[in-house]
Design an enzyme around this catalytic site. Structure first.
Site, short mmCIF file in Angstrom:
data_model
loop_
_atom_site.label_atom_id
_atom_site.label_comp_id
_atom_site.label_asym_id
_atom_site.label_seq_id
_atom_site.Cartn_x
_atom_site.Cartn_y
_atom_site.Cartn_z
N SER A 96 -59.79 -4.99 39.90
CA SER A 96 -59.12 -4.35 39.08
C SER A 96 -59.40 -4.74 37.60
CB SER A 96 -57.60 -4.51 39.14
OG SER A 96 -57.01 -4.10 40.56
N HIS B 58 -59.73 1.18 39.89
CA HIS B 58 -60.93 1.18 40.75
C HIS B 58 -61.54 2.44 40.75
CE1 HIS B 58 -59.75 -2.44 43.06
NE2 HIS B 58 -58.77 -2.66 42.19
N HIS C 82 -57.68 -1.89 49.81
CA HIS C 82 -56.38 -2.87 50.05
C HIS C 82 -56.01 -2.49 51.19
CE1 HIS C 82 -57.47 -2.71 45.81
NE2 HIS C 82 -57.29 -4.00 45.80
N TYR D 134 -52.40 -3.20 51.20
CA TYR D 134 -51.44 -2.31 50.85
C TYR D 134 -51.58 -0.73 50.62
CZ TYR D 134 -53.35 -2.81 46.09
OH TYR D 134 -54.08 -2.58 45.02
N GLU D 135 -52.78 -0.08 50.76
CA GLU D 135 -52.65 1.19 50.65
C GLU D 135 -52.69 1.83 52.09
OE1 GLU D 135 -56.54 2.49 47.89
OE2 GLU D 135 -56.80 0.39 48.34
N ALA E 270 -58.63 -9.36 40.43
CA ALA E 270 -57.50 -9.96 39.31
C ALA E 270 -56.40 -10.53 40.19
CB ALA E 270 -56.85 -8.47 38.79
N MET F 19 -54.27 -9.78 45.82
CA MET F 19 -53.97 -8.99 47.16
C MET F 19 -55.27 -8.47 47.82
SD MET F 19 -51.09 -6.80 45.45
CE MET F 19 -49.75 -7.46 44.35
N SER F 20 -56.25 -9.20 47.89
CA SER F 20 -57.59 -8.80 48.26
C SER F 20 -58.50 -9.84 48.51
CB SER F 20 -58.18 -7.97 47.23
OG SER F 20 -58.63 -8.70 46.03
N ASN G 285 -52.36 -12.80 34.40
CA ASN G 285 -51.12 -13.15 34.14
C ASN G 285 -50.53 -14.41 34.60
OD1 ASN G 285 -51.15 -10.79 36.45
ND2 ASN G 285 -49.55 -12.27 36.90
N HIS H 17 -49.17 -3.53 36.50
CA HIS H 17 -50.70 -3.30 36.85
C HIS H 17 -51.45 -3.00 35.65
CE1 HIS H 17 -53.82 -2.65 39.29
NE2 HIS H 17 -54.11 -1.25 38.81
#
Length: 284
Positions: free
Chosen positions: A43, A74, A96, A98-99, A126, A223-224, A247, A259
């Site tokens: 990201s 993306h 991902h 989560y998709e 990220a 998350m990846s 962050n 995001h």
């Protein structure tokens, strides 16, 4: 194929990867040379794609077995071209879990890169900074990971050529990490080592979860990447990964997480990240 489509193992295995690789080679055509690396852009880090030369671009939707990217930041493109004069295949975006994707699909692009002849997998992502000294814009070279996604892309029948029980004692290749540090020194980019923890998402972590991660030894959280590196190890690819700290993780600052902040931090560090990866590819 919609983002929520569930794939079976057979649709994300070796034959499917060979089909996708054949399409990519055919699309690139006569200028094709086997890549020295396959690179995935996380990201806000997609700007490296613009540094490619002699570029051939393909939307994910055209590549057999690839779904469409759905996440902001993306681009959802596969690119072939040269960095520092060396041939590479680049994925601007990833899939991902989560998709709604299963772990084998999240790791499927790694199979395709392997089928294209890439010996090295370069992941970028990220990540939130769990280590208290991290500030947004820091780059972290992943030395190890913790899989709290509780998913593994190798579950199910063993694919031809896969290792059933891959050794994960050194998932991020020590020689490649040393090369990345050499590249960082050459282009004057600060680079710190740390442990990446993969969570399923798509929520950001709670302050209590971040305190837990800190105690478990995580330096950054995202998350990846984890399913991809597991796959790389199982099929014999060497892996290296860089996290852009976008962050401070929840509870470590007074800021709310979003995001847009992730993408903005990615853009802010983009120049350093791009210089680092180009110099790394030059030295491969």
């Amino acid at each position: 194929m919609s983002a929520g489509t569930h794939h079976t193992i057979g649709q994300t295995g070796v034959p499917a990867a060979a089909t996708a690789a054949a399409y990519i080679r055919q699309t690139v055509g006569a200028v094709w040379r086997d890549p020295v690396a396959g690179i995935v852009l996380g990201s806000g880090l997609g700007g490296l794609a613009d540094r490619l030369e002699n570029t051939v671009r393909m939307p994910f939707s055209r590549v057999p077995g690839f779904p469409t990217a759905t996440v902001a930041g993306h681009a959802g493109q596969l690119l072939y071209g040269t960095l520092a004069g060396r041939p590479v295949v680049m994925l601007a975006g990833r899939f991902h879990m989560y998709e709604g994707h299963e772990a084998p699909l999240a790791a499927f692009p790694v199979r395709v890169l392997h089928a294209l002849g890439a010996p090295v997998y370069v992941a970028s992502n990220a990540a939130g900074g769990v280590r208290r000294t991290f500030v947004p814009g820091d780059l972290m070279l992943v030395a190890d990971h913790i899989n709290l996604m509780f998913r593994n892309p190798l579950i199910g029948p063993t694919e031809s050529g896969d290792e059933r029980f891959p050794d994960m004692s050194d998932p991020y290749d020590a020689a490649l990490r040393a090369l990345m540090h050499d590249a960082a020194a050459a282009v004057n980019v600060p680079l710190q080592d740390g442990v990446y923890c993969g969570l399923l998402g798509p929520t950001y972590e709670t302050p209590a979860e971040v305190r837990m991660l800190e105690r478990l030894g995580a330096d950054a959280v995202g998350m990846s990447t984890v399913p991809e590196v597991i796959m790389a190890r199982a099929i014999g690819m060497r892996a290296v990964a860089v996290s852009c700290i976008t962050n401070k993780a929840a509870g470590l600052s007074h800021e709310k997480l979003n995001h847009q902040e992730v993408m903005d931090a990615g853009k802010a560090v983009a120049g350093r990240f791009e210089s680092l990866v180009i110099e790394f590819v030059r030295r491969l």
